[in-house]
Design a protein around this motif. Structure first.
Motif, mmCIF file in Angstrom:
data_model
loop_
_atom_site.group_PDB
_atom_site.id
_atom_site.type_symbol
_atom_site.label_atom_id
_atom_site.label_comp_id
_atom_site.label_asym_id
_atom_site.label_seq_id
_atom_site.Cartn_x
_atom_site.Cartn_y
_atom_site.Cartn_z
ATOM 1 N N PRO A 83 4.680 10.219 14.005
ATOM 2 C CA PRO A 83 4.751 8.752 13.823
ATOM 3 C C PRO A 83 4.993 8.418 12.355
ATOM 4 N N GLU A 84 5.805 7.393 12.156
ATOM 5 C CA GLU A 84 6.092 6.971 10.795
ATOM 6 C C GLU A 84 5.173 5.820 10.416
ATOM 7 N N GLY A 85 4.896 5.706 9.162
ATOM 8 C CA GLY A 85 4.047 4.629 8.664
ATOM 9 C C GLY A 85 2.635 5.094 8.405
ATOM 10 N N PRO A 86 1.820 4.183 7.911
ATOM 11 C CA PRO A 86 0.431 4.556 7.586
ATOM 12 C C PRO A 86 -0.390 4.782 8.847
ATOM 13 N N PRO A 88 -3.496 4.400 11.269
ATOM 14 C CA PRO A 88 -4.407 3.254 11.496
ATOM 15 C C PRO A 88 -5.831 3.544 11.123
#
Length: 88
Positions: A83-86, A88
């Motif tokens: 998964p891309e992004g920060p 959770p």
């Protein structure tokens, strides 16, 4: 080309595990009967518990064998992207 970490030729050993369970079942039944006839109650109970465990294992194995093979992606299917992004 696949870059995952799983083996390319992985196979399930369910049939071998089933026949080993049959072997264990025969010995567990024999042990339960032999120890019960000789008056060794503790050993007979231990073999009886082993008999129960082997029977449950065989039921699970038969269920998995009857389900048949499941879909496994081939070598031409790339693994999932992370998964891309920060996080959770």
């Amino acid at each position: 080309m696949r870059t995952g970490s799983e083996p390319m030729t992985a196979r399930s050993a369910l049939r071998a595990r089933f026949w080993l369970s049959v072997w264990g079942l025969v010995w567990a039944i024999f042990g339960t009967a032999a120890f019960a006839l000789t008056g060794r109650t503790g050993w007979a109970v231990a073999c009886g518990v082993l008999w129960l465990v082997v029977t449950i294992d065989m039921a699970v194995l038969l269920r998995h064998l009857r389900q048949g093979p499941h879909y496994q992606p081939g070598p031409d299917v790339p693994p999932y992207r992370p998964p891309e992004g920060p996080a959770p």
